[in-house]
Enzyme design. Structure first.
Site, mmCIF file in Angstrom:
data_model
loop_
_atom_site.group_PDB
_atom_site.id
_atom_site.type_symbol
_atom_site.label_atom_id
_atom_site.label_comp_id
_atom_site.label_asym_id
_atom_site.label_seq_id
_atom_site.Cartn_x
_atom_site.Cartn_y
_atom_site.Cartn_z
ATOM 1 N N THR A 96 0.826 -1.216 0.000
ATOM 2 C CA THR A 96 0.000 0.000 0.000
ATOM 3 C C THR A 96 0.857 1.260 0.000
ATOM 4 O O THR A 96 0.438 2.301 -0.522
ATOM 5 C CB THR A 96 -0.962 -0.002 1.195
ATOM 6 O OG1 THR A 96 -0.226 -0.275 2.391
ATOM 7 C CG2 THR A 96 -2.040 -1.062 1.021
ATOM 8 N N THR A 97 2.079 1.208 0.554
ATOM 9 C CA THR A 97 2.997 2.352 0.521
ATOM 10 C C THR A 97 3.384 2.708 -0.903
ATOM 11 O O THR A 97 3.763 3.848 -1.184
ATOM 12 C CB THR A 97 4.240 2.046 1.371
ATOM 13 O OG1 THR A 97 3.835 1.903 2.739
ATOM 14 C CG2 THR A 97 5.291 3.131 1.279
ATOM 15 N N TYR A 133 -12.635 -0.444 3.671
ATOM 16 C CA TYR A 133 -13.876 0.321 3.483
ATOM 17 C C TYR A 133 -15.136 -0.502 3.730
ATOM 18 O O TYR A 133 -16.055 -0.051 4.407
ATOM 19 C CB TYR A 133 -13.950 0.943 2.075
ATOM 20 C CG TYR A 133 -15.187 1.790 1.893
ATOM 21 C CD1 TYR A 133 -15.273 3.062 2.423
ATOM 22 C CD2 TYR A 133 -16.306 1.297 1.213
ATOM 23 C CE1 TYR A 133 -16.427 3.830 2.295
ATOM 24 C CE2 TYR A 133 -17.461 2.043 1.078
ATOM 25 C CZ TYR A 133 -17.510 3.314 1.619
ATOM 26 O OH TYR A 133 -18.655 4.053 1.495
ATOM 27 N N TYR A 149 -2.338 -9.060 5.924
ATOM 28 C CA TYR A 149 -1.952 -7.703 6.345
ATOM 29 C C TYR A 149 -3.129 -7.071 7.068
ATOM 30 O O TYR A 149 -4.161 -6.781 6.461
ATOM 31 C CB TYR A 149 -1.530 -6.882 5.130
ATOM 32 C CG TYR A 149 -1.082 -5.462 5.432
ATOM 33 C CD1 TYR A 149 -0.744 -5.049 6.713
ATOM 34 C CD2 TYR A 149 -0.980 -4.528 4.406
ATOM 35 C CE1 TYR A 149 -0.326 -3.759 6.969
ATOM 36 C CE2 TYR A 149 -0.550 -3.233 4.646
ATOM 37 C CZ TYR A 149 -0.228 -2.850 5.930
ATOM 38 O OH TYR A 149 0.176 -1.568 6.181
ATOM 39 N N ARG A 181 -6.205 1.913 8.517
ATOM 40 C CA ARG A 181 -6.392 2.195 7.088
ATOM 41 C C ARG A 181 -7.627 1.509 6.518
ATOM 42 O O ARG A 181 -8.310 2.076 5.658
ATOM 43 C CB ARG A 181 -5.158 1.720 6.304
ATOM 44 C CG ARG A 181 -3.853 2.339 6.753
ATOM 45 C CD ARG A 181 -3.655 3.713 6.191
ATOM 46 N NE ARG A 181 -2.406 4.300 6.639
ATOM 47 C CZ ARG A 181 -1.884 5.402 6.125
ATOM 48 N NH1 ARG A 181 -2.501 6.041 5.150
ATOM 49 N NH2 ARG A 181 -0.753 5.886 6.595
ATOM 50 N N LYS A 239 1.410 -9.550 8.577
ATOM 51 C CA LYS A 239 1.958 -8.221 8.849
ATOM 52 C C LYS A 239 0.929 -7.517 9.723
ATOM 53 O O LYS A 239 -0.162 -7.187 9.263
ATOM 54 C CB LYS A 239 2.195 -7.463 7.538
ATOM 55 C CG LYS A 239 2.712 -6.039 7.734
ATOM 56 C CD LYS A 239 2.801 -5.294 6.407
ATOM 57 C CE LYS A 239 3.235 -3.853 6.628
ATOM 58 N NZ LYS A 239 3.232 -3.053 5.373
ATOM 59 N N ILE A 251 8.050 -5.189 8.111
ATOM 60 C CA ILE A 251 7.948 -4.637 6.759
ATOM 61 C C ILE A 251 7.816 -3.131 6.951
ATOM 62 O O ILE A 251 6.797 -2.631 7.419
ATOM 63 C CB ILE A 251 6.770 -5.230 5.983
ATOM 64 C CG1 ILE A 251 7.005 -6.729 5.761
ATOM 65 C CG2 ILE A 251 6.597 -4.518 4.631
ATOM 66 C CD1 ILE A 251 5.847 -7.445 5.090
#
Length: 292
Positions: A46-47, A109, A135, A140, A164, A206
């Site tokens: 996502t980064t 979401y 993850y 988020r 993660k 990570i």
């Protein structure tokens, strides 16, 4: 999955001024990571602003990254989302020949129930020929994947090999470590939590700040792995403020500015993100000078 021990980094995606992918800067970033001892790379986590990339752009980045790395260190691909069918299609189409695992973020979401999260990852696991890293990042996604769901997935699917964890919930970390199958790995998904999580039994991180300071993140995980917590605390403390500044106006805006100041790419991001403002830039400049 010894490849997932130690320090991994979620690579940013550098852009040019007009919004195209800056592959020259991406190559520089990859070489920095390898030269400074990073254990493995995550391409398009996502980064990497993956939500703003087209299907064709994602493929180009994965292919370019694999070619640039050329087998020198392990590679993980980020493939996730809140449309399960689309995630499955991406996995089926993905050229996995150069990658050792897939990192897949919990659906965002939609706020699915725990059964919905389980069924999503069931579909992902059944579609993938590669091991899966779950993850969990509630800040988020808007929903938490509980320890019970994590353990259920780890027990039911042999190719779900790690999580993660970025929930900041140490009771949850403890439950995962207590109840997990022996093969299953806990990985920090939050830079400031790496030291305490590794002290509890996590195998590494990570990282985001590792884009700019790979050698320091690598040294932190090595100290923790050898139970040298005095040395680990020094690195942990040194990185605390710069890590906070990476996130204060959105990720990866802060770390892209740091990389720009280091001569690796520019701080361009795609909307709805915007570059960090002058106040944060000044604070980052001060921290970079201190860390030197």
């Amino acid at each position: 999955m010894n490849e997932l021990h130690g320090a991994g980094v979620a690579l940013v995606t550098p852009f040019n001024a007009e919004g195209s992918i800056d592959f020259e800067a991406l190559a520089q970033l990859i070489e920095l990571q390898i030269n400074e001892g990073m254990n493995y790379l995550v391409s398009l986590g996502t980064t990497g602003e993956v939500a703003t990339l087209s299907k064709e752009e994602r493929k180009r980045i994965w292919d370019f990254t694999a070619k640039q790395v050329n087998g020198r260190i392990p590679l993980v691909a980020g493939i996730g989302g809140n449309n399960t069918a689309e995630v499955v299609d991406q996995i089926l189409e993905f050229d996995n020949s150069s990658y050792c695992a897939i990192l897949s973020v919990s659906p965002y979401y939609s706020k699915p129930t725990q059964e919905g999260v389980y069924q999503h990852y069931k579909a992902v696991a059944e579609a993938s020929k590669l091991p899966i890293i779950l993850y969990n990042v509630p800040g988020r996604t808007g929903s938490n994947m509980t320890a019970e769901t994590t353990i259920r997935l780890a027990e039911d699917f042999q190719n779900i090999v790690a999580i993660k964890e970025a929930s900041a919930n140490f009771a949850q970390f403890s439950a995962i470590l207590r109840d997990k199958p022996q093969h299953f790995l806990l990985i920090s998904g939050d830079d400031p939590a790496t030291l305490p999580m590794m002290a509890m039994g996590a195998v590494g991180v990570i990282s985001v700040v590792g884009n700019a300071y790979p050698a320091k993140v690598v040294s932190l995980t090595k100290y923790c792995a050898h139970h040298d917590y005095v040395s680990a605390r020094k690195v942990h403390s040194e990185l605390l403020e710069i890590t906070d500044l990476c996130f204060v106006e959105g990720n990866p805006c802060g770390v892209k500015y740091i990389l720009q100041q280091m001569g690796i790419g520019q701080d361009y991001v795609r909307l709805p993100l915007v570059p960090v403002g002058a106040k944060v830039q000044g604070a980052i400049d001060q921290e970079m000078e201190r860390i030197r």
